[in-house]
Design a protein around this motif. Structure first.
Motif, PDB file in Angstrom:
ATOM      1  N   PHE A 107       0.822  -1.202   0.000  1.00 43.54           N
ATOM      2  CA  PHE A 107       0.000   0.000   0.000  1.00 43.54           C
ATOM      3  C   PHE A 107       0.857   1.253   0.000  1.00 43.54           C
ATOM      4  O   PHE A 107       0.565   2.216  -0.697  1.00 43.54           O
ATOM      5  CB  PHE A 107      -0.930   0.005   1.217  1.00 43.54           C
ATOM      6  N   GLN A 108       1.918   1.250   0.788  1.00 46.54           N
ATOM      7  CA  GLN A 108       2.764   2.431   0.888  1.00 46.54           C
ATOM      8  C   GLN A 108       3.375   2.774  -0.463  1.00 46.54           C
ATOM      9  O   GLN A 108       3.430   3.952  -0.852  1.00 46.54           O
ATOM     10  CB  GLN A 108       3.868   2.200   1.920  1.00 46.54           C
ATOM     11  N   ALA A 109       3.790   1.773  -1.211  1.00 47.22           N
ATOM     12  CA  ALA A 109       4.384   2.015  -2.528  1.00 47.22           C
ATOM     13  C   ALA A 109       3.363   2.630  -3.478  1.00 47.22           C
ATOM     14  O   ALA A 109       3.669   3.589  -4.215  1.00 47.22           O
ATOM     15  CB  ALA A 109       4.930   0.708  -3.100  1.00 47.22           C
ATOM     16  N   ASP A 110       2.142   2.103  -3.486  1.00 53.20           N
ATOM     17  CA  ASP A 110       1.124   2.634  -4.402  1.00 53.20           C
ATOM     18  C   ASP A 110       0.643   4.018  -3.974  1.00 53.20           C
ATOM     19  O   ASP A 110       0.321   4.858  -4.814  1.00 53.20           O
ATOM     20  CB  ASP A 110      -0.060   1.660  -4.494  1.00 53.20           C
ATOM     21  N   ILE A 111       0.603   4.275  -2.674  1.00 54.67           N
ATOM     22  CA  ILE A 111       0.195   5.604  -2.200  1.00 54.67           C
ATOM     23  C   ILE A 111       1.244   6.643  -2.596  1.00 54.67           C
ATOM     24  O   ILE A 111       0.908   7.775  -2.986  1.00 54.67           O
ATOM     25  CB  ILE A 111      -0.042   5.588  -0.678  1.00 54.67           C
ATOM     26  N   GLU A 112       2.517   6.292  -2.514  1.00 54.36           N
ATOM     27  CA  GLU A 112       3.578   7.200  -2.965  1.00 54.36           C
ATOM     28  C   GLU A 112       3.413   7.533  -4.444  1.00 54.36           C
ATOM     29  O   GLU A 112       3.610   8.681  -4.867  1.00 54.36           O
ATOM     30  CB  GLU A 112       4.946   6.568  -2.709  1.00 54.36           C
ATOM     31  N   LEU A 113       3.046   6.534  -5.243  1.00 60.47           N
ATOM     32  CA  LEU A 113       2.815   6.767  -6.675  1.00 60.47           C
ATOM     33  C   LEU A 113       1.644   7.718  -6.885  1.00 60.47           C
ATOM     34  O   LEU A 113       1.734   8.679  -7.660  1.00 60.47           O
ATOM     35  CB  LEU A 113       2.541   5.439  -7.381  1.00 60.47           C
ATOM     36  N   LEU A 114       0.533   7.461  -6.193  1.00 59.02           N
ATOM     37  CA  LEU A 114      -0.648   8.303  -6.348  1.00 59.02           C
ATOM     38  C   LEU A 114      -0.366   9.734  -5.912  1.00 59.02           C
ATOM     39  O   LEU A 114      -0.830  10.692  -6.541  1.00 59.02           O
ATOM     40  CB  LEU A 114      -1.816   7.716  -5.540  1.00 59.02           C
ATOM     41  N   LEU A 115       0.394   9.892  -4.839  1.00 55.06           N
ATOM     42  CA  LEU A 115       0.741  11.236  -4.367  1.00 55.06           C
ATOM     43  C   LEU A 115       1.634  11.942  -5.391  1.00 55.06           C
ATOM     44  O   LEU A 115       1.471  13.143  -5.637  1.00 55.06           O
ATOM     45  CB  LEU A 115       1.439  11.139  -3.015  1.00 55.06           C
ATOM     46  N   TRP A 116       2.567  11.220  -6.003  1.00 56.77           N
ATOM     47  CA  TRP A 116       3.443  11.784  -7.041  1.00 56.77           C
ATOM     48  C   TRP A 116       2.616  12.292  -8.226  1.00 56.77           C
ATOM     49  O   TRP A 116       2.824  13.392  -8.726  1.00 56.77           O
ATOM     50  CB  TRP A 116       4.429  10.704  -7.480  1.00 56.77           C
ATOM     51  N   ILE A 117       1.632  11.493  -8.652  1.00 58.32           N
ATOM     52  CA  ILE A 117       0.760  11.902  -9.764  1.00 58.32           C
ATOM     53  C   ILE A 117      -0.059  13.128  -9.375  1.00 58.32           C
ATOM     54  O   ILE A 117      -0.195  14.079 -10.146  1.00 58.32           O
ATOM     55  CB  ILE A 117      -0.167  10.737 -10.168  1.00 58.32           C
ATOM     56  N   ALA A 118      -0.619  13.115  -8.146  1.00 57.70           N
ATOM     57  CA  ALA A 118      -1.453  14.229  -7.692  1.00 57.70           C
ATOM     58  C   ALA A 118      -0.661  15.525  -7.621  1.00 57.70           C
ATOM     59  O   ALA A 118      -1.165  16.600  -7.975  1.00 57.70           O
ATOM     60  CB  ALA A 118      -2.061  13.895  -6.326  1.00 57.70           C
ATOM     61  N   GLU A 119       0.583  15.442  -7.174  1.00 57.66           N
ATOM     62  CA  GLU A 119       1.428  16.645  -7.086  1.00 57.66           C
ATOM     63  C   GLU A 119       1.697  17.221  -8.476  1.00 57.66           C
ATOM     64  O   GLU A 119       1.674  18.442  -8.672  1.00 57.66           O
ATOM     65  CB  GLU A 119       2.741  16.301  -6.389  1.00 57.66           C
ATOM     66  N   ILE A 120       1.944  16.348  -9.460  1.00 58.90           N
ATOM     67  CA  ILE A 120       2.169  16.808 -10.836  1.00 58.90           C
ATOM     68  C   ILE A 120       0.920  17.495 -11.373  1.00 58.90           C
ATOM     69  O   ILE A 120       0.983  18.556 -12.008  1.00 58.90           O
ATOM     70  CB  ILE A 120       2.573  15.625 -11.736  1.00 58.90           C
ATOM     71  N   ILE A 121      -0.247  16.907 -11.115  1.00 56.68           N
ATOM     72  CA  ILE A 121      -1.511  17.486 -11.588  1.00 56.68           C
ATOM     73  C   ILE A 121      -1.723  18.873 -10.998  1.00 56.68           C
ATOM     74  O   ILE A 121      -2.088  19.812 -11.703  1.00 56.68           O
ATOM     75  CB  ILE A 121      -2.690  16.548 -11.244  1.00 56.68           C
ATOM     76  N   GLU A 122      -1.492  19.015  -9.690  1.00 57.59           N
ATOM     77  CA  GLU A 122      -1.706  20.318  -9.060  1.00 57.59           C
ATOM     78  C   GLU A 122      -0.731  21.374  -9.577  1.00 57.59           C
ATOM     79  O   GLU A 122      -1.089  22.552  -9.704  1.00 57.59           O
ATOM     80  CB  GLU A 122      -1.598  20.190  -7.535  1.00 57.59           C
ATOM     81  N   ARG A 123       0.493  20.959  -9.907  1.00 53.91           N
ATOM     82  CA  ARG A 123       1.476  21.921 -10.401  1.00 53.91           C
ATOM     83  C   ARG A 123       1.198  22.349 -11.838  1.00 53.91           C
ATOM     84  O   ARG A 123       1.443  23.492 -12.216  1.00 53.91           O
ATOM     85  CB  ARG A 123       2.889  21.317 -10.324  1.00 53.91           C
ATOM     86  N   THR A 124       0.678  21.429 -12.644  1.00 51.87           N
ATOM     87  CA  THR A 124       0.588  21.688 -14.087  1.00 51.87           C
ATOM     88  C   THR A 124      -0.827  21.960 -14.589  1.00 51.87           C
ATOM     89  O   THR A 124      -0.985  22.463 -15.704  1.00 51.87           O
ATOM     90  CB  THR A 124       1.158  20.492 -14.876  1.00 51.87           C
ATOM     91  N   GLN A 125      -1.850  21.627 -13.795  1.00 54.31           N
ATOM     92  CA  GLN A 125      -3.224  21.747 -14.289  1.00 54.31           C
ATOM     93  C   GLN A 125      -4.085  22.585 -13.335  1.00 54.31           C
ATOM     94  O   GLN A 125      -4.750  22.058 -12.443  1.00 54.31           O
ATOM     95  CB  GLN A 125      -3.851  20.358 -14.468  1.00 54.31           C
ATOM     96  N   PRO A 126      -4.088  23.910 -13.516  1.00 47.49           N
ATOM     97  CA  PRO A 126      -4.874  24.787 -12.618  1.00 47.49           C
ATOM     98  C   PRO A 126      -6.357  24.419 -12.582  1.00 47.49           C
ATOM     99  O   PRO A 126      -6.999  24.570 -11.539  1.00 47.49           O
ATOM    100  CB  PRO A 126      -4.653  26.179 -13.222  1.00 47.49           C
ATOM    101  N   LYS A 127      -6.900  23.931 -13.708  1.00 49.58           N
ATOM    102  CA  LYS A 127      -8.332  23.623 -13.762  1.00 49.58           C
ATOM    103  C   LYS A 127      -8.706  22.455 -12.853  1.00 49.58           C
ATOM    104  O   LYS A 127      -9.876  22.301 -12.495  1.00 49.58           O
ATOM    105  CB  LYS A 127      -8.753  23.308 -15.193  1.00 49.58           C
ATOM    106  N   LEU A 128      -7.723  21.634 -12.529  1.00 46.28           N
ATOM    107  CA  LEU A 128      -8.012  20.466 -11.690  1.00 46.28           C
ATOM    108  C   LEU A 128      -7.719  20.710 -10.202  1.00 46.28           C
ATOM    109  O   LEU A 128      -7.975  19.845  -9.383  1.00 46.28           O
ATOM    110  CB  LEU A 128      -7.192  19.264 -12.168  1.00 46.28           C
ATOM    111  N   ARG A 129      -7.189  21.899  -9.876  1.00 48.60           N
ATOM    112  CA  ARG A 129      -6.846  22.152  -8.476  1.00 48.60           C
ATOM    113  C   ARG A 129      -8.077  22.199  -7.589  1.00 48.60           C
ATOM    114  O   ARG A 129      -8.006  21.905  -6.395  1.00 48.60           O
ATOM    115  CB  ARG A 129      -6.054  23.459  -8.364  1.00 48.60           C
ATOM    116  N   ARG A 130      -9.213  22.589  -8.163  1.00 47.35           N
ATOM    117  CA  ARG A 130     -10.452  22.641  -7.386  1.00 47.35           C
ATOM    118  C   ARG A 130     -10.796  21.262  -6.797  1.00 47.35           C
ATOM    119  O   ARG A 130     -11.407  21.161  -5.736  1.00 47.35           O
ATOM    120  CB  ARG A 130     -11.603  23.114  -8.276  1.00 47.35           C
TER     121      ARG A 130
END
Length: 517
Positions: free
Chosen positions: A171-194
């Motif tokens: 679980f810890q490995a997959d959560i790290e992956l999901l958090l990495w993806i979420a951080e990229i989305i928040e940095r690059t996609q303002p429309k998805l920050r909501r």
């Protein structure tokens, strides 16, 4: 760098599984609207994609998540509460996600029990079933009988929940992956920050951490058990704390009839409508009386005892509603029934759910589009859970933040309505709890209750007033003694205003007490 390379490799594998199941559809619209170019998903479709006939998008997504393993199965269960993101049909399909995996060996289960409890199996249980009764994404359950005790000379029949070996690391490995993806989305996609992807992943991680520590699940069961102490209509299993640890939970064994099996209830001599009335009252008491409710009340977790009591297991997902939120829900329902859509719109602003920059009139119009179709219809044809879901669906239009606890509540309302209509399609389960609802509304939202709450709020402010003024005085003194010099006249005005504030507050409370005594 290593983390990024490892995450990209795992992400490609995930995209391959999604494409092979034809499970990309639910995300394509969101990605397109966000201006995101799903290059990885495109190549995955080209290399591995295939059409899956006869299955809805949500069913394909559920199949893909099942193949990806426990973390993604659990993620699918969490996403099933987000109809505002994926749509009602996809959310409903994910709610049916089969939380089943191959069982691990009884040898591994017993070894874990002995390691966690520090005692041999024979000293803990006089019998222990090798075959588990269920094997889920995080754990599996075995039936057993405890060794004889002073108040149970023949032992107690129990259910023993054992965490899967290696599941915490996976679980810890997959959560790290999901958090990495979420951080990229928040940095690059303002429309998805909501949508707060990082917060969603962290919430998911927090939920999983609770489920990974079975002592916390046991504590949740204990709290729910205490809330219904003395209530013969609801049975929460007692926890055997002596045989419970971080990775092991032992509880009273429950046997009964599946909650959605009407013929079996009738064969056992039970009145289905009486069972539904109990279920409605229990749901209302959990959500509104206690503000603490079982967050996964599907038929697999609920049964009916042969005495007609509702029984529940699996306390990994629980929901809480603050009193303010409960009042908001009650007032919103009243507003809809009274067709006062302007008032409901203002309530959303007062509760902080709707930004003050939004037009009250336009939001009230959207609320009217939800409320008018239910006016004059028979109650058994009205789905209050679906009405709540429609409210969440307009959230994006008005930049409204949907509260996670309300989504969890709506999911459970949909489950309850589904079971109710399966057992008796002519009933509306919420009308069965009407006496309780009316009593609670009078006690908590009637004129007298509102006056008492107002006085309580005034007294609370008074109680905190000296501390607030003391902090203000400290701040003023600090500023006056530091590099920032305040004009003496300004200091006199600040002190004078503070004194006036305190005086007027006392006058307001005394006036209220005289008017409403």
């Amino acid at each position: 760098m290593f983390r990024s390379l490892r995450s990209i490799y795992r992400l490609f594998d995930i995209a391959r599984v999604f494409a092979r199941h034809g499970a990309l559809t639910p995300f394509e619209s969101a990605l397109s609207n966000a201006g995101l170019t799903p290059v990885l998903l495109f190549f995955a479709r080209v290399l591995f994609g295939r059409e899956v006939d006869g299955k809805r998008p949500g069913e394909r997504l559920a199949a893909a998540l099942s193949e990806l393993g426990p973390a993604f199965i659990k993620l699918g269960q969490v996403l099933s509460t987000r109809s505002d993101l994926l749509g009602e049909q996809v959310a409903a399909d994910l709610a049916k996600l089969q939380d089943q995996l191959p069982a691990f060996s009884s040898f591994a289960a017993k070894s874990r029990i002995e390691a966690e409890l520090g005692a041999p199996i024979a000293s803990l249980f006089s019998s222990f079933d090798d075959e588990p009764v269920s094997a889920a994404s995080i754990s599996q359950v075995h039936f057993a009988i405890t060794t004889p005790e002073y108040d149970a000379p023949d032992g107690r029949p129990v259910a023993v929940k054992v965490l899967r070996p290696g599941i915490e690391e996976a679980f810890q490995a997959d959560i790290e992956l999901l958090l990495w993806i979420a951080e990229i989305i928040e940095r690059t996609q303002p429309k998805l920050r909501r949508l707060k992807p990082v917060e969603v992943v962290r919430t998911f991680a927090a939920t999983v951490r609770i489920e990974m520590d079975l002592r916390l699940e046991a504590a949740s069961a204990s709290e729910l058990h205490d809330n219904f102490a003395g209530d013969p209509t609801y049975r929460v299993p007692a926890i055997d704390w002596a045989r419970t640890a971080k990775r092991i939970m032992t509880q009273e064994r429950m046997t009964g009839i599946p909650m959605d099996d009407g013929p079996a209830m009738r064969a056992a001599g039970l009145d289905v409508d009486d069972v539904l009335t109990k279920a409605a009252n229990i749901f209302f008491n959990q959500a509104f009386r206690d503000g603490y409710f079982h967050g996964d009340q599907h038929p697999g977790n609920m049964s009916v005892g042969y005495d007609g009591a509702i029984q529940v297991v699996d306390f990994g997902i629980m929901g809480r509603l603050e009193k303010k939120t409960r009042f908001y829900l009650a007032d919103m329902l009243l507003g809809f029934l009274e067709r006062d859509y302007i008032r409901v719109a203002k309530m959303h602003i007062e509760a902080g759910y709707l930004p003050q920059t939004q037009s009250i009139d336009e939001f009230a119009l959207a609320l009217r589009s939800i409320g008018e179709p239910i006016q004059g219809r028979p109650l058994h044809e009205i789905s209050f859970a679906r009405m709540l879901g429609q409210l969440f669906a307009i959230a994006e239009t008005f930049d409204m933040e949907v509260q996670p606890q309300l989504l969890l509540l709506q999911k459970n309302m949909l489950m309850a309505e589904g079971v109710s209509r399966q057992l008796n399609p002519t009933l509306n389960i919420w009308t069965l709890a009407r006496p309780l609802i009316e009593e609670w509304m009078i006690e908590n939202r009637g004129p007298r209750a509102r006056i008492e709450q107002g006085v309580t709020d005034f007294l609370d402010v008074i109680e905190r007033g000296p501390g607030v003024l003391k902090n203000v005085d400290r701040l003023v003194s600090h500023l006056a003694d530091g590099g920032l010099k305040l004009d003496p006249e300004a200091l006199r005005v600040i002190n004078r205003q503070g004194s006036n504030w305190w005086l007027w507050l006392i006058i307001a409370v005394l006036t209220a007490a005289l008017l409403f005594r």
